[in-house]
Design an enzyme around this catalytic site. Sequence first.
Site, mmCIF file in Angstrom:
data_model
loop_
_atom_site.group_PDB
_atom_site.id
_atom_site.type_symbol
_atom_site.label_atom_id
_atom_site.label_comp_id
_atom_site.label_asym_id
_atom_site.label_seq_id
_atom_site.Cartn_x
_atom_site.Cartn_y
_atom_site.Cartn_z
ATOM 1 N N LYS A 1 0.796 -1.232 0.000
ATOM 2 C CA LYS A 1 0.000 0.000 0.000
ATOM 3 C C LYS A 1 0.833 1.288 0.000
ATOM 4 O O LYS A 1 0.420 2.285 -0.569
ATOM 5 C CB LYS A 1 -0.969 0.010 1.199
ATOM 6 C CG LYS A 1 -2.116 -0.987 1.039
ATOM 7 C CD LYS A 1 -3.010 -1.029 2.252
ATOM 8 C CE LYS A 1 -4.217 -0.150 2.083
ATOM 9 N NZ LYS A 1 -5.266 -0.421 3.081
ATOM 10 N N ASP B 1 -10.081 4.261 1.457
ATOM 11 C CA ASP B 1 -10.400 3.804 2.820
ATOM 12 C C ASP B 1 -11.174 4.867 3.618
ATOM 13 O O ASP B 1 -12.131 4.550 4.325
ATOM 14 C CB ASP B 1 -9.123 3.447 3.588
ATOM 15 C CG ASP B 1 -8.562 2.093 3.163
ATOM 16 O OD1 ASP B 1 -9.339 1.256 2.674
ATOM 17 O OD2 ASP B 1 -7.345 1.879 3.326
#
Length: 277
Positions: free
Chosen positions: A70, A107
Amino acid sequence: MPIENIPLAAVLGSPISHSKSPTLYNYWFKKYSIRGHYIPIDVDPSNLNQILRVMPKMGFVGANVTIPHKEIVLTIADQISDRAAVIGAANTLSFTKAGKIFADNTDGEGFIENLRHHYPSWNPKEGPAIVLGAGGASRAVVSALLQNSTPEIWIANRTRARAEKMTSDFGARLRVIDWYAVSKFISEAATLVNATSLGMIGKPKLQIDLRPLSKKTLVSDLVYAPLETDLLLFAKNKGCRTVNGIGMLIHQAMPGFSRWFGTKPAIDHEIKNLLLA
Ligand code: ATR
């Protein structure tokens, strides 16, 4: 449609077998009669760049990335969204026809949309938020709360230096509070978020004195195994609005699905049950 035109997407990580993303995507393909394939791919970090460069040529329209890619993926992407840059991580990559990689982080959007889905009247501007934790999940939540005009965010983390780093990255609306003094501030929070892994099956309990919690506080736990953590159970008994972590998992996947396959999926009970099975 000839088989070579069926759009492909994937989730890249290592390990990857635990990922819930293929379950989500395959459910939505079926529900919306969309022709597409979504596969988990175990990728060693040393091969990530090479693999991402070849994926658009193979018919992939996008990919999700998870641990351990990520952060590193930001050094590979050709273009990075503002929110991914400020969070310091991406989870959703879109490929252009020319093979360029656009990295985004959904997110925080997933976190906010999930709260709004459960409580449409929840107002992030209403008062201060307390966020427990200072990892990637916390950074996404904080970035989204700031974006949605939360006036102040109080961060508490076991490793204080990590929380201090967030104040320098995110600015003046953040304030670090001591991990062991959270209960002193809890009664003033309009929103309380657990963005640590505490309370998850196999992890230690979240040991915070929650007695001062006000019933006006909205309490959200990003943990979804178990679905009802001790934090949420306490808050519910106190009369608070509570939101568990499973919806965020679904909401963070929705922007990728709609970008890549042209249909905005809706939340339903069946998908929640499938993910929890
Ligand atoms: P994620 O990307 O999911 O946020 P992470 O970066 O590993 O994962 O962050 C995990 C968070 O849980 C951190 O805030 C971590 O605190 P530290 O920064 O002090 O490590 C918190 N956490 C994990 N185990 C913990 C424990 N036993 N006690 C307190 N906090 C803990």
